[in-house]
Motif scaffolding. Structure first.
Motif, PDB file in Angstrom:
ATOM      1  N   UNK A 213       0.863  -1.180   0.000  1.00  0.00           N
ATOM      2  CA  UNK A 213       0.000   0.000   0.000  1.00  0.00           C
ATOM      3  C   UNK A 213       0.897   1.227   0.000  1.00  0.00           C
ATOM      4  N   UNK A 214       0.720   2.103  -0.981  1.00  0.00           N
ATOM      5  CA  UNK A 214       1.542   3.307  -1.075  1.00  0.00           C
ATOM      6  C   UNK A 214       0.857   4.463  -0.355  1.00  0.00           C
ATOM      7  N   UNK A 215       1.235   5.704  -0.667  1.00  0.00           N
ATOM      8  CA  UNK A 215       0.624   6.892  -0.053  1.00  0.00           C
ATOM      9  C   UNK A 215      -0.104   7.685  -1.142  1.00  0.00           C
ATOM     10  N   UNK A 216      -1.056   8.538  -0.746  1.00  0.00           N
ATOM     11  CA  UNK A 216      -1.845   9.263  -1.751  1.00  0.00           C
ATOM     12  C   UNK A 216      -0.970  10.204  -2.608  1.00  0.00           C
ATOM     13  N   UNK A 217      -1.363  10.312  -3.866  1.00  0.00           N
ATOM     14  CA  UNK A 217      -0.710  11.242  -4.792  1.00  0.00           C
ATOM     15  C   UNK A 217      -1.771  11.746  -5.758  1.00  0.00           C
ATOM     16  N   UNK A 218      -2.061  13.061  -5.659  1.00  0.00           N
ATOM     17  CA  UNK A 218      -3.047  13.705  -6.522  1.00  0.00           C
ATOM     18  C   UNK A 218      -4.403  12.977  -6.520  1.00  0.00           C
ATOM     19  N   UNK A 219      -4.858  12.655  -5.314  1.00  0.00           N
ATOM     20  CA  UNK A 219      -6.189  12.063  -5.149  1.00  0.00           C
ATOM     21  C   UNK A 219      -6.266  10.578  -5.451  1.00  0.00           C
ATOM     22  N   UNK A 220      -5.102   9.962  -5.692  1.00  0.00           N
ATOM     23  CA  UNK A 220      -5.092   8.513  -5.963  1.00  0.00           C
ATOM     24  C   UNK A 220      -4.069   7.821  -5.060  1.00  0.00           C
ATOM     25  N   UNK A 221      -4.309   6.528  -4.839  1.00  0.00           N
ATOM     26  CA  UNK A 221      -3.382   5.751  -4.013  1.00  0.00           C
ATOM     27  C   UNK A 221      -3.227   4.369  -4.640  1.00  0.00           C
TER      28      UNK A 221
END
Length: 250
Positions: A213-221
Motif C-alpha cells: 500500500x503506497x501513499x496518496x498522490x493527486x487524489x489517488x493511491x
C-alpha cells in the motif's frame, strides 16, 4: 321373724332364677332384680381391643389422611451461557466482508475493472487486511472519510510508484495494480500514512504473495498485489463502513 322369712324367700327366688337360666328358660323381668352389670349398646371394645360389630350410627368414622410425598427441595441454578465474542483479526476479512450478494464477475488477466469515485469522496486507507476464502484470496482496504471509493484495476508488467517512478519489486511472478480513487491527503496529526508505504505479507494465501500500500498522490493511491499466477480477479465496494475488496482466484 318376718324379716327372716322375706330373706328366705329372696334366696329361694334367686335360686330359682339361676336354675331357670341354666336351663335356657326366659326369665321374666322383675324391676326389683338386677342380674349382673348392664352392657353398653355400641362402641364398646372387648378385652382383646377389637370393636364390637354394632356401632353408633351417629358416630363419624375416622378419616385416614393419605401421606403426601414431599419432593426434595431443588435449588435453581442459572447456567451461564458461555458467549465467545469473536475477536477480529486485523489480517482477516470480517463476516460482512465474506458474505456479499450480487458480486461482480471475475475479470480475465488481460482485462481492466474500473469504477469512478462518487459523492465528492475524500477517503483515507486506515488498514489493509487479507484472508483466504473458498476459491479466492481476499484483500480488504478499510476506509474512512466521506463519499464512495473508486478504482482502476489491471495486471501491469512494470509496476512503479506514483511521482518518483521507483520500481515496485514484490514476491511472486505477477503484479495486480489497483489504483484507489477519491483519496484525501492526510491533514496535520493524521497518522494513517506516517510510516510511508505499508508492506503486507500474504502468509498462507494460495495466490497472493505480498501487498504494497503506497501513499496518496493527486487524489489517488496505488496498491500493488503480488501474485504467483496471472489469475482472474474482481474488485468491488462495500459500505457501512466503507471498504474496497479485491479478490484473486486460485
Amino acid at each position: 321373724m318376718a324379716g327372716a322369712h322375706r330373706g328366705a324367700e329372696a334366696v329361694a327366688v334367686f335360686a330359682t332364677v339361676l336354675a331357670l337360666a341354666a336351663c335356657g328358660a326366659d326369665v321374666p323381668e322383675d324391676p326389683s332384680l338386677t342380674v349382673g352389670p348392664s352392657l353398653p349398646t355400641g362402641g364398646a371394645e372387648s378385652d382383646s381391643g377389637e370393636s364390637s360389630d354394632e356401632s353408633d350410627p351417629t358416630a363419624t368414622p375416622p378419616t385416614a389422611t393419605p401421606a403426601v410425598a414431599t419432593p426434595p427441595e431443588t435449588t435453581e441454578t442459572s447456567e451461564a451461557t458461555e458467549t465467545s465474542e469473536a475477536t477480529e483479526n486485523p489480517a482477516e476479512p470480517t463476516r460482512a466482508d465474506a458474505e456479499t450478494d450480487d458480486l461482480p464477475d471475475f475479470a480475465g488477466p488481460g482485462e481492466q475493472q474500473t469504477q469512478d469515485a462518487a459523492g465528492q469522496a475524500q477517503l483515507i486507507v486506515d488498514d489493509v487486511r487479507v484472508g483466504p476464502h473458498d476459491g479466492f484470496d481476499r484483500t480488504v482496504l478499510d476506509l474512512s472519510g466521506t463519499g464512495e471509493v473508486g478504482w482502476r484495476a489491471e495486471y501491469v508488467t512494470d509496476p512503479a510508484l506514483e511521482g518518483s517512478g521507483a520500481p515496485v519489486d514484490l514476491a511472486g511472478e505477477f503484479v495486480l495494480q489497483v489504483t484507489v480513487q477519491g483519496m484525501a491527503y492526510p491533514e496535520a496529526g493524521d497518522t494513517a500514512y506516517e510510516e510511508g508505504e505499508l508492506l503486507v505479507d500474504g502468509g498462507d494465501l494460495a495466490t497472493v504473495t505480498e501487498i504494497l500500500r503506497t501513499v496518496p498522490f493527486e487524489g489517488q493511491l496505488p496498491v500493488f498485489i503480488g501474485t504467483s499466477a496471472e489469475a482472474p480477479f474482481r474488485v468491488f465496494r462495500l459500505s457501512e463502513p466503507e471498504r474496497l475488496v479485491i479478490d484473486v482466484q486460485h
